[in-house]
Design an enzyme around this catalytic site. Structure first.
Site, PDB file in Angstrom:
ATOM      1  N   HIS A 177      -4.303   5.658 -12.569  1.00  0.00           N
ATOM      2  CA  HIS A 177      -5.188   6.374 -13.507  1.00  0.00           C
ATOM      3  C   HIS A 177      -4.378   7.334 -14.381  1.00  0.00           C
ATOM      4  O   HIS A 177      -4.593   7.419 -15.587  1.00  0.00           O
ATOM      5  CB  HIS A 177      -6.232   7.200 -12.735  1.00  0.00           C
TER       6      HIS A 177
ATOM      7  N   LYS B 253     -22.762   4.385  -3.912  1.00  0.00           N
ATOM      8  CA  LYS B 253     -21.515   4.136  -3.176  1.00  0.00           C
ATOM      9  C   LYS B 253     -21.343   5.174  -2.073  1.00  0.00           C
ATOM     10  O   LYS B 253     -21.947   6.227  -2.113  1.00  0.00           O
ATOM     11  CB  LYS B 253     -20.337   4.223  -4.150  1.00  0.00           C
TER      12      LYS B 253
ATOM     13  N   ARG C 211      -5.463  -3.779 -14.874  1.00  0.00           N
ATOM     14  CA  ARG C 211      -4.258  -3.962 -14.058  1.00  0.00           C
ATOM     15  C   ARG C 211      -3.836  -5.411 -14.014  1.00  0.00           C
ATOM     16  O   ARG C 211      -2.659  -5.736 -13.955  1.00  0.00           O
ATOM     17  CB  ARG C 211      -4.514  -3.481 -12.625  1.00  0.00           C
TER      18      ARG C 211
ATOM     19  N   SER D  12      -7.773   2.912  -5.759  1.00  0.00           N
ATOM     20  CA  SER D  12      -8.216   4.003  -4.881  1.00  0.00           C
ATOM     21  C   SER D  12      -8.547   3.458  -3.490  1.00  0.00           C
ATOM     22  O   SER D  12      -8.244   4.076  -2.469  1.00  0.00           O
ATOM     23  CB  SER D  12      -9.459   4.689  -5.464  1.00  0.00           C
TER      24      SER D  12
END
Ligand code: PNS
Length: 172
Positions: free
Chosen positions: A28, A52, A101, A139
């Site tokens: 990030h 979440k 990514r 993450s």
């Protein structure tokens, strides 16, 4: 070329970099640095998402990001809920920045970008590629390897590593 785009004679530009940031990673951070080369201001917008089950509370995630960017006046930290494009309009941002990514990120990101464009054609999504050395960092994997005892020093900013340690130490 030195300085922000505005200091080079352009109109000030503001981009939103949205995400869960549970926690922020060096991937990030790489994207935010790239964003600052193109935009005058980058607002890191942490999604308030009750669905979440995050490791860090929104306040903890914001605190980590604030600590990481305490010396960066062109980076702001905020939270949002509801539609991202509505938040972008509220804070007068014209661009959404997302990191890509790998090809595997592309499909979902493409769907989100087109949905956001349908919701508000004035907000443009810009994709940025992190340096190859960050292309495998997420993450989720950071939390997993840390939980299993591996060091994460090169994977997350120091503030995130500290809070990961505190969280682990505070647990029974
Ligand atoms: O870090 P993440 O979990 O990949 O970030 C996803 C995020 C926050 C960018 C996305 O879930 C989002 O924008 N949520 C806000 C709700 C919204 O606007 N949904 C429609 C977008 S297609």
């Amino acid at each position: 070329m030195k300085g922000s785009p505005a200091s080079r004679g352009h109109r000030r530009s503001r981009a939103v970099y949205p995400g869960s940031f549970d926690p922020i990673t060096n991937g990030h951070v790489d994207i935010i640095e790239r964003g600052l080369k193109v935009f005058d201001e980058v607002i890191i917008a942490v999604l308030r998402n009750a669905e979440k089950r995050p490791l860090f509370s929104v306040d903890e995630r914001v605190a980590i990001i604030r600590e990481t960017y305490r010396r960066s006046p062109r980076v702001k930290v905020d939270t949002f809920s509801g539609l991202l494009v509505d938040y972008a309009v509220k804070v007068k941002a014209t661009v959404i920045v997302r990191g890509l990514r790998a090809i595997s990120d592309f499909e979902f990101e493409f769907q989100m970008a087109l949905m956001n464009r349908r919701l508000n054609p004035k907000i443009e999504t810009v994709f940025m590629m992190p340096a190859e050395r960050y292309s495998y960092i997420s993450s989720r994997l950071v939390k997993e390897v840390f939980e299993l005892g591996a060091p994460v020093t090169d994977l997350v900013p120091p503030a995130a590593e500290r809070l990961l340690r505190e969280k682990k130490a505070g647990r029974p």
